[in-house]
Design a protein around this motif. Structure first.
Motif, PDB file in Angstrom:
ATOM      1  N   VAL A 169       0.847  -1.195   0.000  1.00 37.71           N
ATOM      2  CA  VAL A 169       0.000   0.000   0.000  1.00 37.71           C
ATOM      3  C   VAL A 169       0.884   1.248   0.000  1.00 37.71           C
ATOM      4  CG1 VAL A 169      -1.625   1.379   1.373  1.00 37.71           C
ATOM      5  CG2 VAL A 169      -2.003  -1.079   1.107  1.00 37.71           C
ATOM      6  N   ILE A 170       1.889   1.246   0.850  1.00 38.06           N
ATOM      7  CA  ILE A 170       2.791   2.399   0.949  1.00 38.06           C
ATOM      8  C   ILE A 170       3.568   2.577  -0.351  1.00 38.06           C
ATOM      9  CG2 ILE A 170       4.784   3.337   2.181  1.00 38.06           C
ATOM     10  CD1 ILE A 170       3.682   1.655   4.650  1.00 38.06           C
ATOM     11  N   VAL A 171       4.080   1.487  -0.908  1.00 42.47           N
ATOM     12  CA  VAL A 171       4.832   1.555  -2.166  1.00 42.47           C
ATOM     13  C   VAL A 171       3.916   2.007  -3.312  1.00 42.47           C
ATOM     14  CG1 VAL A 171       6.066   0.173  -3.889  1.00 42.47           C
ATOM     15  CG2 VAL A 171       6.556  -0.131  -1.458  1.00 42.47           C
ATOM     16  N   PHE A 172       2.710   1.437  -3.408  1.00 45.05           N
ATOM     17  CA  PHE A 172       1.774   1.825  -4.465  1.00 45.05           C
ATOM     18  C   PHE A 172       1.386   3.300  -4.347  1.00 45.05           C
ATOM     19  CE2 PHE A 172      -0.025  -2.773  -4.875  1.00 45.05           C
ATOM     20  CZ  PHE A 172       1.096  -3.152  -5.589  1.00 45.05           C
ATOM     21  N   ASP A 173       1.225   3.775  -3.122  1.00 44.47           N
ATOM     22  CA  ASP A 173       0.899   5.180  -2.907  1.00 44.47           C
ATOM     23  C   ASP A 173       2.007   6.066  -3.458  1.00 44.47           C
ATOM     24  OD1 ASP A 173      -0.830   7.237  -1.640  1.00 44.47           O
ATOM     25  OD2 ASP A 173       0.933   7.555  -0.372  1.00 44.47           O
ATOM     26  N   TYR A 174       3.240   5.724  -3.152  1.00 45.50           N
ATOM     27  CA  TYR A 174       4.378   6.489  -3.649  1.00 45.50           C
ATOM     28  C   TYR A 174       4.436   6.445  -5.183  1.00 45.50           C
ATOM     29  CZ  TYR A 174       9.188   7.964  -4.402  1.00 45.50           C
ATOM     30  OH  TYR A 174      10.302   8.610  -4.843  1.00 45.50           O
ATOM     31  N   LEU A 175       4.263   5.252  -5.741  1.00 41.67           N
ATOM     32  CA  LEU A 175       4.320   5.112  -7.200  1.00 41.67           C
ATOM     33  C   LEU A 175       3.178   5.855  -7.890  1.00 41.67           C
ATOM     34  CD1 LEU A 175       5.467   1.396  -7.484  1.00 41.67           C
ATOM     35  CD2 LEU A 175       6.834   3.460  -7.896  1.00 41.67           C
ATOM     36  N   GLN A 176       2.025   5.917  -7.234  1.00 43.58           N
ATOM     37  CA  GLN A 176       0.912   6.692  -7.796  1.00 43.58           C
ATOM     38  C   GLN A 176       1.307   8.156  -7.912  1.00 43.58           C
ATOM     39  OE1 GLN A 176      -2.631   6.988  -5.411  1.00 43.58           O
ATOM     40  NE2 GLN A 176      -3.507   8.500  -6.784  1.00 43.58           N
ATOM     41  N   TYR A 177       1.958   8.686  -6.891  1.00 40.93           N
ATOM     42  CA  TYR A 177       2.368  10.083  -6.935  1.00 40.93           C
ATOM     43  C   TYR A 177       3.462  10.327  -7.966  1.00 40.93           C
ATOM     44  CZ  TYR A 177      -0.621  11.501  -3.146  1.00 40.93           C
ATOM     45  OH  TYR A 177      -1.717  11.797  -2.401  1.00 40.93           O
ATOM     46  N   ILE A 178       4.352   9.378  -8.144  1.00 42.87           N
ATOM     47  CA  ILE A 178       5.372   9.509  -9.186  1.00 42.87           C
ATOM     48  C   ILE A 178       4.698   9.554 -10.571  1.00 42.87           C
ATOM     49  CG2 ILE A 178       7.311   8.343 -10.340  1.00 42.87           C
ATOM     50  CD1 ILE A 178       8.096   9.593  -7.682  1.00 42.87           C
ATOM     51  N   ALA A 179       3.752   8.642 -10.786  1.00 38.38           N
ATOM     52  CA  ALA A 179       3.027   8.624 -12.063  1.00 38.38           C
ATOM     53  C   ALA A 179       2.243   9.923 -12.259  1.00 38.38           C
ATOM     54  CB  ALA A 179       2.095   7.413 -12.124  1.00 38.38           C
ATOM     55  N   ALA A 180       1.644  10.436 -11.192  1.00 39.55           N
ATOM     56  CA  ALA A 180       0.897  11.696 -11.279  1.00 39.55           C
ATOM     57  C   ALA A 180       1.826  12.850 -11.652  1.00 39.55           C
ATOM     58  CB  ALA A 180       0.193  11.987  -9.965  1.00 39.55           C
ATOM     59  N   TYR A 181       3.013  12.839 -11.109  1.00 38.95           N
ATOM     60  CA  TYR A 181       3.992  13.870 -11.455  1.00 38.95           C
ATOM     61  C   TYR A 181       4.234  13.890 -12.967  1.00 38.95           C
ATOM     62  CZ  TYR A 181       8.573  15.974 -12.158  1.00 38.95           C
ATOM     63  OH  TYR A 181       9.613  16.728 -12.635  1.00 38.95           O
TER      64      TYR A 181
END
Length: 151
Positions: free
Chosen positions: A70-82
């Protein structure tokens, strides 16, 4: 005063943004909480924790892995959003619109939903195993610390 279709759409977009943000915060909180719960059970020498892990250790550890995801996916979601925002800011000819078919937008959507699923599954595992620990019989063999060898 009547709300125009454009204003109504902008209000709905603002509401969606707010709700999506809350969902992300909540899933992140659940993920961190699950990791903390699993760690606390493994670090504790209390009878409850030892019995709990003796009965449900493997599935509890799986919930812990899901919490980390969950924590890793959250971070990756923000990277993709960037990267999605960066691409939109270069899209002058389409009024800075997002490209819903881009890899970054698809990744952002994937990681958003992946973290929701991981958070819900991990939480259900913890709820079910905790409830099971209350109603299940205690192990018949004496509990021992994880890593200790039986004599």
């Amino acid at each position: 005063m009547s709300e125009s279709d454009h204003d109504r759409k902008l209000n709905r977009i603002d509401r969606k943004t707010e709700v999506t943000s809350r969902i992300s915060e909540t899933s992140r909180f659940v993920g961190v909480g699950i990791v903390a719960w699993v760690f606390a059970q493994h670090a504790s020498g209390e009878k409850f924790a030892l019995d709990y892990l003796a009965n449900f250790g493997a599935i509890v550890r799986f919930a812990g892995v899901l919490g980390v995801l969950v924590i890793v996916f959250d971070y990756l979601q923000y990277i993709a959003a960037y990267f999605s925002v960066r691409a939109a800011l270069r899209n002058e000819e389409s009024s800075y619109a997002y490209d819903a078919s881009s890899i970054a937008m698809r990744a952002q959507t994937f990681f958003f939903w992946a973290k929701q699923i991981a958070a819900v599954v991990a939480a259900l595992i913890i709820v079910a195993t905790f409830a099971g620990s209350i109603y299940s019989p205690l192990p018949t063999e004496p509990t021992q610390q994880i890593g200790e060898q039986a004599e």
